[in-house]
Design a protein around this motif. Structure first.
Motif, PDB file in Angstrom:
ATOM      1  N   VAL A  47       0.835  -1.201   0.000  1.00  0.00           N
ATOM      2  CA  VAL A  47       0.000   0.000   0.000  1.00  0.00           C
ATOM      3  C   VAL A  47       0.869   1.251   0.000  1.00  0.00           C
ATOM      4  O   VAL A  47       0.604   2.220  -0.718  1.00  0.00           O
ATOM      5  N   ALA A  48       1.931   1.231   0.803  1.00  0.00           N
ATOM      6  CA  ALA A  48       2.839   2.383   0.851  1.00  0.00           C
ATOM      7  C   ALA A  48       3.459   2.641  -0.521  1.00  0.00           C
ATOM      8  O   ALA A  48       3.588   3.793  -0.964  1.00  0.00           O
ATOM      9  N   ALA A  49       3.835   1.547  -1.202  1.00  0.00           N
ATOM     10  CA  ALA A  49       4.435   1.689  -2.535  1.00  0.00           C
ATOM     11  C   ALA A  49       3.428   2.264  -3.535  1.00  0.00           C
ATOM     12  O   ALA A  49       3.762   3.111  -4.377  1.00  0.00           O
ATOM     13  N   ARG A  50       2.184   1.833  -3.428  1.00  0.00           N
ATOM     14  CA  ARG A  50       1.140   2.326  -4.346  1.00  0.00           C
ATOM     15  C   ARG A  50       0.844   3.807  -4.084  1.00  0.00           C
ATOM     16  O   ARG A  50       0.585   4.584  -5.001  1.00  0.00           O
ATOM     17  N   ILE A  51       0.878   4.227  -2.816  1.00  0.00           N
ATOM     18  CA  ILE A  51       0.666   5.636  -2.473  1.00  0.00           C
ATOM     19  C   ILE A  51       1.795   6.496  -3.035  1.00  0.00           C
ATOM     20  O   ILE A  51       1.564   7.573  -3.603  1.00  0.00           O
ATOM     21  N   ASN A  52       3.032   5.986  -2.901  1.00  0.00           N
ATOM     22  CA  ASN A  52       4.170   6.723  -3.465  1.00  0.00           C
ATOM     23  C   ASN A  52       4.028   6.871  -4.973  1.00  0.00           C
ATOM     24  O   ASN A  52       4.343   7.922  -5.546  1.00  0.00           O
ATOM     25  N   ASP A  53       3.544   5.803  -5.616  1.00  0.00           N
ATOM     26  CA  ASP A  53       3.357   5.836  -7.073  1.00  0.00           C
ATOM     27  C   ASP A  53       2.303   6.873  -7.459  1.00  0.00           C
ATOM     28  O   ASP A  53       2.479   7.635  -8.427  1.00  0.00           O
ATOM     29  N   LEU A  54       1.207   6.931  -6.686  1.00  0.00           N
ATOM     30  CA  LEU A  54       0.164   7.925  -6.961  1.00  0.00           C
ATOM     31  C   LEU A  54       0.681   9.348  -6.786  1.00  0.00           C
ATOM     32  O   LEU A  54       0.378  10.241  -7.579  1.00  0.00           O
ATOM     33  N   ASN A  55       1.491   9.547  -5.728  1.00  0.00           N
ATOM     34  CA  ASN A  55       2.053  10.877  -5.497  1.00  0.00           C
ATOM     35  C   ASN A  55       2.946  11.318  -6.647  1.00  0.00           C
ATOM     36  O   ASN A  55       2.937  12.487  -7.050  1.00  0.00           O
ATOM     37  N   GLU A  56       3.740  10.379  -7.169  1.00  0.00           N
ATOM     38  CA  GLU A  56       4.616  10.707  -8.292  1.00  0.00           C
ATOM     39  C   GLU A  56       3.803  11.074  -9.534  1.00  0.00           C
ATOM     40  O   GLU A  56       4.133  12.028 -10.250  1.00  0.00           O
ATOM     41  N   ARG A  57       2.722  10.335  -9.770  1.00  0.00           N
ATOM     42  CA  ARG A  57       1.878  10.615 -10.941  1.00  0.00           C
ATOM     43  C   ARG A  57       1.185  11.974 -10.804  1.00  0.00           C
ATOM     44  O   ARG A  57       1.072  12.738 -11.763  1.00  0.00           O
TER      45      ARG A  57
END
Length: 258
Positions: A47-57
């Motif tokens: 989940v943390a990795a997916r949140i980081n990915d969303l923030n980058e996008r």
């Protein structure tokens, strides 16, 4: 992002339900590394990795927005304008004085009159009864017998020459096919021919914001009417009446009415 949050909340609730019912339950000193807890640890990491990915996008989208100078646009609902007709209310009281004043302006003619048509403005605040007064005048028996043609057009905002021109043609000859055209030239030519030699009264009700060039185009065919023709304009804006080159002083028949 919403879907990710929903998924996280679901997993948290599920884990709460899977906890042992009693705190007295014997636990292993290595329970932290139990399969269920290990699975939960891995899930949290995902989940943390997916949140980081969303923030980058989102950061990329924001950078592109600034690059192309894009702005957030809030849609403002367009106002709904109430349409009016020439039909008067069944009973109207206290308008005789104002009606007589406006009728006299419409019917009075002079041998020195050189402008066709004369443009007479009714100016006043919203809700003061300009439309009601115009309806009374339009349906006055003396007015009916004085003019060859009477046309009522509800203008409102925006001021659209084609729409107004079509309404004028409809009022002059409802069976005329030119009213179906979208070409301003065709519409103006039709009005020009229909008004030739006719003494007419045109009511333009609820005028707001005409542009100078729009009014100049619309007035051209009206000049082909007979001497004594009139345009009665109702508006709450002095500027609109002035722009339309009204040929009499601004009439505020409601002045002093409390």
């Amino acid at each position: 992002m919403d879907n990710l949050l929903d998924e996280w909340i679901t997993q948290v609730r599920k884990r709460e339900l899977e906890k042992p019912a009693s705190s007295n339950e014997v636990r292993s000193s290595f329970s932290f590394f139990s399969p269920s807890k290990a699975k939960w640890f891995v899930y949290r990491h995902e989940v943390a990795a997916r949140i980081n990915d969303l923030n980058e996008r989102l950061a990329v989208i924001d950078k592109e927005k600034q690059r192309f100078n894009l702005q957030n646009i809030t849609r403002v609902p367009e106002p709904v304008w109430q349409k009016t007709t020439s039909l008067p209310n069944a009973k109207t009281f206290g308008r005789d004085k104002e009606r007589v004043l406006v009728v006299s302006k419409l019917l009075s003619e002079s041998s020195q009159e050189k402008v066709v048509p004369l443009i007479i403005p009714l100016v006043g605040m919203g809700g003061m009864g300009k439309t009601t007064l115009a309806q009374l005048v339009y349906n006055d028996e003396n007015v009916k017998s004085h003019f060859d043609k009477r046309i009522w057009v509800c203008v409102s905002d925006p001021f659209e020459e084609n729409k107004i021109a079509k309404a004028i043609i409809e009022g002059l000859d409802r069976d005329h096919t030119s009213k179906n055209s979208n070409e301003l030239q065709t519409l103006m030519q039709c009005i020009y021919e229909l008004l030739e030699g006719k003494k007419f009264l045109l009511v333009l009700d609820d005028v707001w914001n005409p542009k100078s060039h729009q009014w100049e185009e619309l007035i051209k065919p009206l000049r082909n009417g007979a001497m004594g023709s009139r345009v009665l304009v109702t508006t709450r804006k002095d500027d609109a009446a002035i722009l339309m080159n009204t040929t009499t002083q601004l009439i505020d028949p409601f002045e002093g009415v409390g």
